[in-house]
Scaffold this active site. Structure first.
Site, PDB file in Angstrom:
ATOM      1  N   HIS A  79      43.902  27.047  13.596  1.00 34.67           N
ATOM      2  CA  HIS A  79      44.189  25.631  13.812  1.00 34.67           C
ATOM      3  C   HIS A  79      45.687  25.379  13.948  1.00 34.67           C
ATOM      4  O   HIS A  79      46.510  26.155  13.457  1.00 34.67           O
ATOM      5  CB  HIS A  79      43.628  24.808  12.656  1.00 34.67           C
ATOM      6  CG  HIS A  79      42.136  24.800  12.617  1.00 34.67           C
ATOM      7  ND1 HIS A  79      41.436  24.000  11.766  1.00 34.67           N
ATOM      8  CD2 HIS A  79      41.207  25.473  13.349  1.00 34.67           C
ATOM      9  CE1 HIS A  79      40.144  24.188  11.961  1.00 34.67           C
ATOM     10  NE2 HIS A  79      39.981  25.089  12.917  1.00 34.67           N
ATOM     11  N   GLU A  81      47.580  23.163  12.519  1.00 32.70           N
ATOM     12  CA  GLU A  81      48.243  23.009  11.220  1.00 32.70           C
ATOM     13  C   GLU A  81      48.459  24.363  10.554  1.00 32.70           C
ATOM     14  O   GLU A  81      49.509  24.610   9.964  1.00 32.70           O
ATOM     15  CB  GLU A  81      47.397  22.120  10.285  1.00 32.70           C
ATOM     16  CG  GLU A  81      47.094  20.758  10.829  1.00 32.70           C
ATOM     17  CD  GLU A  81      45.790  20.685  11.615  1.00 32.70           C
ATOM     18  OE1 GLU A  81      45.184  19.610  11.624  1.00 32.70           O
ATOM     19  OE2 GLU A  81      45.368  21.699  12.221  1.00 32.70           O
ATOM     20  N   CYS A 104      41.293  19.348   9.380  1.00 32.40           N
ATOM     21  CA  CYS A 104      39.999  19.691   8.792  1.00 32.40           C
ATOM     22  C   CYS A 104      40.193  19.910   7.282  1.00 32.40           C
ATOM     23  O   CYS A 104      41.320  19.923   6.781  1.00 32.40           O
ATOM     24  CB  CYS A 104      39.428  20.948   9.460  1.00 32.40           C
ATOM     25  SG  CYS A 104      40.286  22.479   9.001  1.00 32.40           S
ATOM     26  N   CYS A 107      42.427  22.996   6.490  1.00 31.72           N
ATOM     27  CA  CYS A 107      43.849  22.716   6.710  1.00 31.72           C
ATOM     28  C   CYS A 107      44.378  21.736   5.673  1.00 31.72           C
ATOM     29  O   CYS A 107      45.520  21.864   5.214  1.00 31.72           O
ATOM     30  CB  CYS A 107      44.083  22.194   8.127  1.00 31.72           C
ATOM     31  SG  CYS A 107      43.863  23.474   9.388  1.00 31.72           S
TER      32      CYS A 107
END
Length: 154
Positions: A79, A81, A104, A107
């Site tokens: 991801h 992040e 999410c 994260c």
């Protein structure tokens, strides 16, 4: 020409960073910024560095017919992040992360652990969870002491 606010500036940078994504499904970008408005790191989503990109068949989820919101157990993508956190140097206490969609839960856990105190996200890029998990998400936000704000960029 009117100067953009800091929020507008860093949100636009996150949007540009997202254009580097190699994910076949969605493009996300993240920018971590300290209290002095200095960029600590950027990240975008896609397969891990040095592996086959999604568009070349690198991720089974992206290249399959997995319905949206499922199949994350076979997704190879990192991801935005996560990448920003992995590539950041030094402590991130008190930083803000600007993201093109709400982080999410995984994260979010990393953001809390790194003591990032503020998340500015684009609501348009947000995926909602089932109600029980959505409630748990916001409970974790409260317990972690993270301030969430929707971006005001149009």
């Amino acid at each position: 020409m009117q100067r953009p606010t800091w929020e507008e500036f860093f949100t636009e940078i996150a949007e540009v960073v997202a254009t580097r994504s190699n994910c076949e499904r969605r493009h996300f970008g993240a920018v971590i910024v300290d209290e002095d408005h200095k960029i600590k790191a950027t990240g975008y989503n896609g397969t891990p560095a040095g592996t086959t990109n999604c568009g070349e068949g690198g991720c089974p989820r992206c290249n399959g017919d997995t319905p949206p919101g499922s199949g994350y157990d076979v997704c190879f993508c990192v991801h935005a992040e996560e990448n920003a956190l992995l590539y950041s140097d030094g402590p991130l206490d008190g930083c803000t992360i600007y993201v093109t969609g709400r982080p999410c839960i995984l994260c979010l856990r990393h953001i809390i652990t790194k003591k990032i105190w503020r998340v500015v996200y684009d609501h348009e890029g947000t995926v909602l969870y089932e109600p029980k998990l959505e409630d748990r998400y916001w409970q974790l936000v409260r317990e972690g002491g993270v301030r969430f704000e929707e971006s005001h960029n149009a």
